[in-house]
Write a protein that holds these residues in place. Structure first.
Motif, PDB file in Angstrom:
ATOM      1  N   LEU A   1       0.860  -1.050   0.051  1.00  0.00           N
ATOM      2  CA  LEU A   1      -0.053   0.023  -0.012  1.00  0.00           C
ATOM      3  C   LEU A   1       1.014   1.187  -0.090  1.00  0.00           C
ATOM      4  O   LEU A   1       1.739   1.512   0.936  1.00  0.00           O
ATOM      5  N   LEU A   2       0.796   1.876  -1.139  1.00  0.00           N
ATOM      6  CA  LEU A   2       1.845   3.304  -1.083  1.00  0.00           C
ATOM      7  C   LEU A   2       0.957   4.286  -0.434  1.00  0.00           C
ATOM      8  O   LEU A   2      -0.181   4.876  -0.867  1.00  0.00           O
ATOM      9  N   TRP A   3       1.790   4.729   0.776  1.00  0.00           N
ATOM     10  CA  TRP A   3       1.071   5.866   1.445  1.00  0.00           C
ATOM     11  C   TRP A   3       1.581   7.343   0.899  1.00  0.00           C
ATOM     12  O   TRP A   3       2.760   7.482   0.821  1.00  0.00           O
ATOM     13  N   LEU A   4       0.783   7.875   0.410  1.00  0.00           N
ATOM     14  CA  LEU A   4       1.270   9.137  -0.464  1.00  0.00           C
ATOM     15  C   LEU A   4       1.793  10.255   0.554  1.00  0.00           C
ATOM     16  O   LEU A   4       2.654  10.994   0.278  1.00  0.00           O
ATOM     17  N   GLY A   5       0.984  10.430   1.750  1.00  0.00           N
ATOM     18  CA  GLY A   5       1.212  11.571   2.419  1.00  0.00           C
ATOM     19  C   GLY A   5       0.559  12.925   2.020  1.00  0.00           C
ATOM     20  O   GLY A   5       0.143  12.922   0.893  1.00  0.00           O
ATOM     21  N   ASP A   6       0.701  14.007   2.861  1.00  0.00           N
ATOM     22  CA  ASP A   6       0.298  15.390   2.395  1.00  0.00           C
ATOM     23  C   ASP A   6       1.126  15.841   1.367  1.00  0.00           C
ATOM     24  O   ASP A   6       0.821  17.033   0.721  1.00  0.00           O
ATOM     25  N   GLY A   7       2.341  15.399   0.801  1.00  0.00           N
ATOM     26  CA  GLY A   7       3.095  15.834  -0.132  1.00  0.00           C
ATOM     27  C   GLY A   7       2.461  15.823  -1.502  1.00  0.00           C
ATOM     28  O   GLY A   7       2.754  16.284  -2.405  1.00  0.00           O
ATOM     29  N   ALA A   8       1.322  14.910  -1.664  1.00  0.00           N
ATOM     30  CA  ALA A   8       0.607  14.540  -2.819  1.00  0.00           C
ATOM     31  C   ALA A   8      -0.018  16.079  -2.965  1.00  0.00           C
ATOM     32  O   ALA A   8      -0.508  16.175  -4.322  1.00  0.00           O
ATOM     33  N   PHE A   9      -0.284  16.964  -2.228  1.00  0.00           N
ATOM     34  CA  PHE A   9      -0.864  18.351  -2.617  1.00  0.00           C
ATOM     35  C   PHE A   9       0.258  19.244  -3.025  1.00  0.00           C
ATOM     36  O   PHE A   9       0.015  20.429  -3.531  1.00  0.00           O
ATOM     37  N   ASP A  10       1.616  18.683  -2.910  1.00  0.00           N
ATOM     38  CA  ASP A  10       2.539  19.907  -3.212  1.00  0.00           C
ATOM     39  C   ASP A  10       3.432  19.609  -4.531  1.00  0.00           C
ATOM     40  O   ASP A  10       3.843  18.477  -4.660  1.00  0.00           O
ATOM     41  N   MET A  11       3.292  20.383  -5.382  1.00  0.00           N
ATOM     42  CA  MET A  11       3.754  20.406  -6.890  1.00  0.00           C
ATOM     43  C   MET A  11       5.354  19.834  -6.729  1.00  0.00           C
ATOM     44  O   MET A  11       5.642  18.920  -7.557  1.00  0.00           O
ATOM     45  N   ARG A  12       6.023  20.182  -5.869  1.00  0.00           N
ATOM     46  CA  ARG A  12       7.597  19.821  -5.765  1.00  0.00           C
ATOM     47  C   ARG A  12       7.493  18.267  -5.332  1.00  0.00           C
ATOM     48  O   ARG A  12       8.268  17.406  -6.010  1.00  0.00           O
ATOM     49  N   ASN A  13       6.814  17.945  -4.363  1.00  0.00           N
ATOM     50  CA  ASN A  13       6.774  16.626  -4.116  1.00  0.00           C
ATOM     51  C   ASN A  13       6.125  15.671  -5.067  1.00  0.00           C
ATOM     52  O   ASN A  13       6.372  14.392  -4.916  1.00  0.00           O
ATOM     53  N   GLN A  14       5.354  16.138  -5.767  1.00  0.00           N
ATOM     54  CA  GLN A  14       4.465  15.217  -6.778  1.00  0.00           C
ATOM     55  C   GLN A  14       5.518  14.640  -7.723  1.00  0.00           C
ATOM     56  O   GLN A  14       5.350  13.620  -8.285  1.00  0.00           O
ATOM     57  N   ARG A  15       6.583  15.407  -7.921  1.00  0.00           N
ATOM     58  CA  ARG A  15       7.858  14.845  -8.791  1.00  0.00           C
ATOM     59  C   ARG A  15       8.358  13.677  -8.205  1.00  0.00           C
ATOM     60  O   ARG A  15       8.784  12.783  -8.854  1.00  0.00           O
ATOM     61  N   THR A  16       8.573  13.675  -6.922  1.00  0.00           N
ATOM     62  CA  THR A  16       9.133  12.314  -6.082  1.00  0.00           C
ATOM     63  C   THR A  16       8.125  11.212  -6.262  1.00  0.00           C
ATOM     64  O   THR A  16       8.522  10.239  -6.463  1.00  0.00           O
ATOM     65  N   LEU A  17       6.850  11.488  -5.893  1.00  0.00           N
ATOM     66  CA  LEU A  17       5.963  10.591  -5.965  1.00  0.00           C
ATOM     67  C   LEU A  17       5.904  10.031  -7.323  1.00  0.00           C
ATOM     68  O   LEU A  17       5.635   8.497  -7.566  1.00  0.00           O
TER      69      LEU A  17
ATOM     70  N   ALA B   1      21.302  14.748  -1.925  1.00  0.00           N
ATOM     71  CA  ALA B   1      20.147  13.543  -1.761  1.00  0.00           C
ATOM     72  C   ALA B   1      19.547  13.777  -0.612  1.00  0.00           C
ATOM     73  O   ALA B   1      19.968  13.631   0.414  1.00  0.00           O
ATOM     74  N   VAL B   2      18.282  13.781  -0.576  1.00  0.00           N
ATOM     75  CA  VAL B   2      17.247  13.759   0.171  1.00  0.00           C
ATOM     76  C   VAL B   2      16.026  12.584   0.413  1.00  0.00           C
ATOM     77  O   VAL B   2      16.116  12.064  -0.655  1.00  0.00           O
ATOM     78  N   ALA B   3      15.382  12.439   1.281  1.00  0.00           N
ATOM     79  CA  ALA B   3      14.577  11.598   1.692  1.00  0.00           C
ATOM     80  C   ALA B   3      13.125  11.781   2.623  1.00  0.00           C
ATOM     81  O   ALA B   3      12.903  10.950   2.996  1.00  0.00           O
ATOM     82  N   CYS B   4      12.975  13.155   2.393  1.00  0.00           N
ATOM     83  CA  CYS B   4      11.837  13.524   3.139  1.00  0.00           C
ATOM     84  C   CYS B   4      11.118  14.833   2.285  1.00  0.00           C
ATOM     85  O   CYS B   4      12.073  15.736   2.146  1.00  0.00           O
ATOM     86  N   PRO B   5      10.095  15.002   2.012  1.00  0.00           N
ATOM     87  CA  PRO B   5       9.276  16.184   1.751  1.00  0.00           C
ATOM     88  C   PRO B   5       9.551  17.304   2.361  1.00  0.00           C
ATOM     89  O   PRO B   5       9.671  18.353   1.646  1.00  0.00           O
ATOM     90  N   GLN B   6       9.777  17.363   3.675  1.00  0.00           N
ATOM     91  CA  GLN B   6       9.948  18.300   4.539  1.00  0.00           C
ATOM     92  C   GLN B   6      11.442  18.900   4.366  1.00  0.00           C
ATOM     93  O   GLN B   6      11.706  20.119   4.206  1.00  0.00           O
ATOM     94  N   CYS B   7      12.444  18.028   4.183  1.00  0.00           N
ATOM     95  CA  CYS B   7      13.792  18.387   4.279  1.00  0.00           C
ATOM     96  C   CYS B   7      13.718  18.985   2.581  1.00  0.00           C
ATOM     97  O   CYS B   7      14.736  20.014   2.635  1.00  0.00           O
ATOM     98  N   THR B   8      12.967  18.542   1.762  1.00  0.00           N
ATOM     99  CA  THR B   8      13.010  18.854   0.304  1.00  0.00           C
ATOM    100  C   THR B   8      12.702  20.554   0.212  1.00  0.00           C
ATOM    101  O   THR B   8      13.270  21.468  -0.083  1.00  0.00           O
ATOM    102  N   ALA B   9      11.740  20.632   0.991  1.00  0.00           N
ATOM    103  CA  ALA B   9      10.889  21.822   1.240  1.00  0.00           C
ATOM    104  C   ALA B   9      11.675  22.913   1.793  1.00  0.00           C
ATOM    105  O   ALA B   9      11.867  24.134   1.201  1.00  0.00           O
ATOM    106  N   MET B  10      12.413  22.588   2.765  1.00  0.00           N
ATOM    107  CA  MET B  10      13.233  23.525   3.547  1.00  0.00           C
ATOM    108  C   MET B  10      14.524  23.764   2.953  1.00  0.00           C
ATOM    109  O   MET B  10      15.179  25.013   2.818  1.00  0.00           O
TER     110      MET B  10
END
Length: 669
Positions: A413-429, A616-625
């Motif tokens: 089960l792929l858990w998207l998280g609220d990064g699914a609403f963020d255009m930047r994190n959508q690229r990661t997903l 290299a990052v592994a977290c939507p919040q780290c990416t944004a910050m």
């Protein structure tokens, strides 16, 4: 004269020390009562000699100093009690007493040398006096005990020299024994020993013997790291901690165990950025509140921008703002760097979140942006206030399967998280979906049925909203069949895997870095060699590394890509936080005052020191910050993006319903 006065001195010091210890215990028992398992006292030697010193040994010089000083004192005191107190005199015991005093003296010399020009992180005041008291006791006890082995029997029999030596021993006993119970620097030894025995998180001791730099792998889901927040009883009269007496008694005991070494201060990202938080000062604030009084006698670095000496408190007085400013609590990123470094295993983050809970749930004083995020979570189940039905809009062209359409169930089960609403994190997903398909993984998503995991609400103190979200998510997940959950968000990974269990949701949760590493291990995906040499550095997310012990898998992924990795000085379990955890990005603590900096700016400076062109990052919040740092700066790429960019023709397995379930834990490269 010495033979008659010394026993009186030793037993008087012991008696006064015991009275002080009982008084100190009454202070701890002001806290909320929980069962006391007295048998845990037998665990104290192992936890002290093995588990505690594992942390202390990160500073090897101080570890050796502590062994000599503390070990020498304990041995010298025990032997002095037998030889001088009970008058069991013989050359063998006397020789052992001389040896113990000599070892203590050598340790005390090292302590005094460090105190000649102490580093900024150390507290001074009584701690400067302690180093001299150690010398006084060791010298006095050594010389007084010389007659036991036939040295200088007449010179030490009486007169001025005997009185001087007796005074040295009295000075040492006053500091070591009386001060231990009456609030002197040595109280950390008494409180610290009991704190280890009655620690709120006994599971922490299961892993402390391991070398944090080893490559040994462990099951990341066995729970022994014990980093989940404790659930709050929402039916309690007071929600959270308003005053020191609202803490559990073990927490008050833990505060008293603080040795004021400043290790927490030296790794705190908020303190380094000039934010109004010093974790060492915060723990001492709690000690002041427990015992009553003001912080005027505190002799260390304070909370940046806040004067020492203007705060006061008592066990039954509100902590905020009389003892601690609210902005001090909101400055914390909950990164647990302070907890990881503390040699006494004090739980700073638990205390901060407990106090935030009161401010949020009882006073409604969550900072403005944080309050808005909570309101949105209540109204729409996501902190952005967006329509949950749009959670999959970014994937309209990907035809991602929904678990509702898979009655037989799926492997992942792929858990998207609220990064699914963020255009930047959508690229990661999108990159992660590409990898899963390349590896032939049987997966699906919840779609609009997925809600926020509740991480932000819980760290901001809104336990009620967190529990509501957790219960609704657990109810949703119970309707479907899957083997494990994979997510690219360490915060969701932590909450789903570590904190939902308290509410009946027990799942096998993997971070996407771990799962991708397993796909590489199984030969399920293959990548092309990099077209040109590139230096990459990896930023460890707090909620993946310190919270959950996953340091190896991300580095294995980078190695599989053939990339040259340059480690930052602050990496692995000592990684510097990006500044986005614990709702800190929403806490409105000003970062534009003189002397203050942005935490992500400091992290990018760490990156620049490596010469890496990519982080290299592994977290939507780290990416944004990190992407919020003004350019020019190295580019920021999620591990999934790096892998997706390098993928070659997929290698299909004959059984594409699963990938190996081996998990990785530990440790930094």
């Amino acid at each position: 004269m010495l033979n008659s006065l010394l026993p009186l001195l030793i037993f008087a010091a012991l008696a006064v020390g015991v009275i002080g210890a009982l008084r100190r215990a009454r202070l701890w028992r002001q806290g909320r009562q929980t069962p006391v398992v007295w048998a845990h006292l037998f665990l104290m030697p192992k936890r002290y000699l093995n588990d505690l010193h594992h942390v202390v040994a990160r500073d090897k010089a101080m570890a050796h100093t502590h062994v000599a000083t503390a070990g020498g004192f304990v041995a010298a005191m025990a032997l002095a009690l037998v030889v001088h107190g009970l008058q069991w005199r013989n050359p063998i015991l006397g020789g052992l007493l001389l040896a113990a005093s000599a070892v203590m003296f050598l340790g005390a010399l090292a302590v005094n040398h460090r105190r000649l020009n102490p580093p900024e992180k150390l507290s001074s005041g009584p701690w400067q006096r302690l180093s001299k008291s150690l010398l006084a006791y060791s010298v006095g006890m050594f010389l007084i005990s010389l007659p036991l082995v036939g040295v200088a029997p007449t010179v030490l029999g009486g007169g001025v020299l005997a009185l001087i030596l007796l005074a040295l021993v009295a000075w040492g006993l006053a500091e070591m024994l009386i001060g231990m119970g009456w609030g002197g620097p040595m109280k950390h030894a008494f409180a610290g020993s009991l704190h280890l025995a009655f620690h709120r998180r006994p599971e922490r001791f299961d892993d402390q013997h391991r070398d944090p730099n080893s490559s040994e792998r462990h099951d990341a889901h066995r729970g022994s790291r014990s980093t989940a927040l404790f659930p709050l009883d929402l039916t309690a009269k007071v929600l959270g901690v308003e005053k020191p007496a609202d803490f559990q008694w073990q927490q008050l005991l833990g505060f008293d165990a603080c040795v004021q070494c400043g290790r927490c201060q030296s790794v705190c990202p908020a303190y380094a950025a000039g934010q109004p938080l010093n974790p060492k000062k915060l723990i001492q604030d709690m000690v002041v509140g427990m015992a009553g009084g003001s912080d005027a006698r505190y002799a260390g670095s304070g909370h940046p921008g806040l004067d020492v000496g203007r705060h006061h408190g008592a066990s039954n007085q509100a902590i905020v703002p009389r003892l601690v400013e609210a902005e001090t609590l909101w400055a914390c990123t909950t990164c647990r760097a302070c907890v990881e470094e503390c040699p006494m295993m004090i739980e700073h983050v638990d205390a901060i979140v407990d106090m935030r809970r009161f401010l949020t749930l009882e006073r409604g004083e969550t900072p403005e942006k944080g309050a808005a995020a909570i309101d949105n979570l209540i109204a729409t189940d996501n902190p952005g206030g967006l329509d949950n039905a749009s959670r999959l809009d970014w994937a309209a062209d990907l035809e991602i399967p929904r678990i509702q359409d898979r009655p037989a169930g799926v492997d992942v089960l792929l858990w998207l998280g609220d990064g699914a609403f963020d255009m930047r994190n959508q690229r990661t997903l999108r990159a992660l979906v590409k990898i899963l398909r390349a590896g032939g993984v049987d997966f699906a998503v919840l779609g609009e049925e997925e809600r926020d995991s509740g991480d932000v609400a819980r760290r901001l103190g809104d336990e009620a909203t967190f529990q509501r979200l957790a219960e609704r998510n657990i109810a949703t997940l119970s309707r479907y069949r899957f083997q494990r959950i994979v997510t690219a968000d360490p915060h969701s990974f932590h909450v789903l895997g570590r904190e939902y269990g308290d509410f009946g949701g027990n799942y096998h949760v993997l971070h996407h870095s771990t799962f991708i590493a397993e796909l590489f291990d199984a030969g399920r995906i293959s990548v092309a060699a990099p077209a040109q040499a590139e230096t990459v550095t990896y930023h460890d997310p707090c909620y993946l590394g310190r919270y959950n012990g996953e340091f190896a898998a991300p580095r294995q992924v980078l190695a599989a890509l053939g990339l040259e990795v340059a480690e930052m000085a602050r990496s692995g379990y000592r990684s510097r936080c990006c500044g986005g955890g614990g709702g800190a990005a929403l806490s409105d603590v000003p970062a534009d005052l003189p002397g203050r900096a942005r935490i992500p700016d400091m992290r990018i400076e760490d990156v620049r020191e490596t010469g890496a062109t990519t982080v290299a990052v592994a977290c939507p919040q780290c990416t944004a910050m990190l992407e919020g740092v003004v350019e020019p700066r190295p580019r920021i790429k999620d591990l999934a993006e790096l892998v997706a960019d390098a993928l070659v023709e997929p290698v299909r397995a004959t059984n594409a319903t699963s990938a190996p379930s081996q998990s990785r834990e530990e440790e930094p490269a």
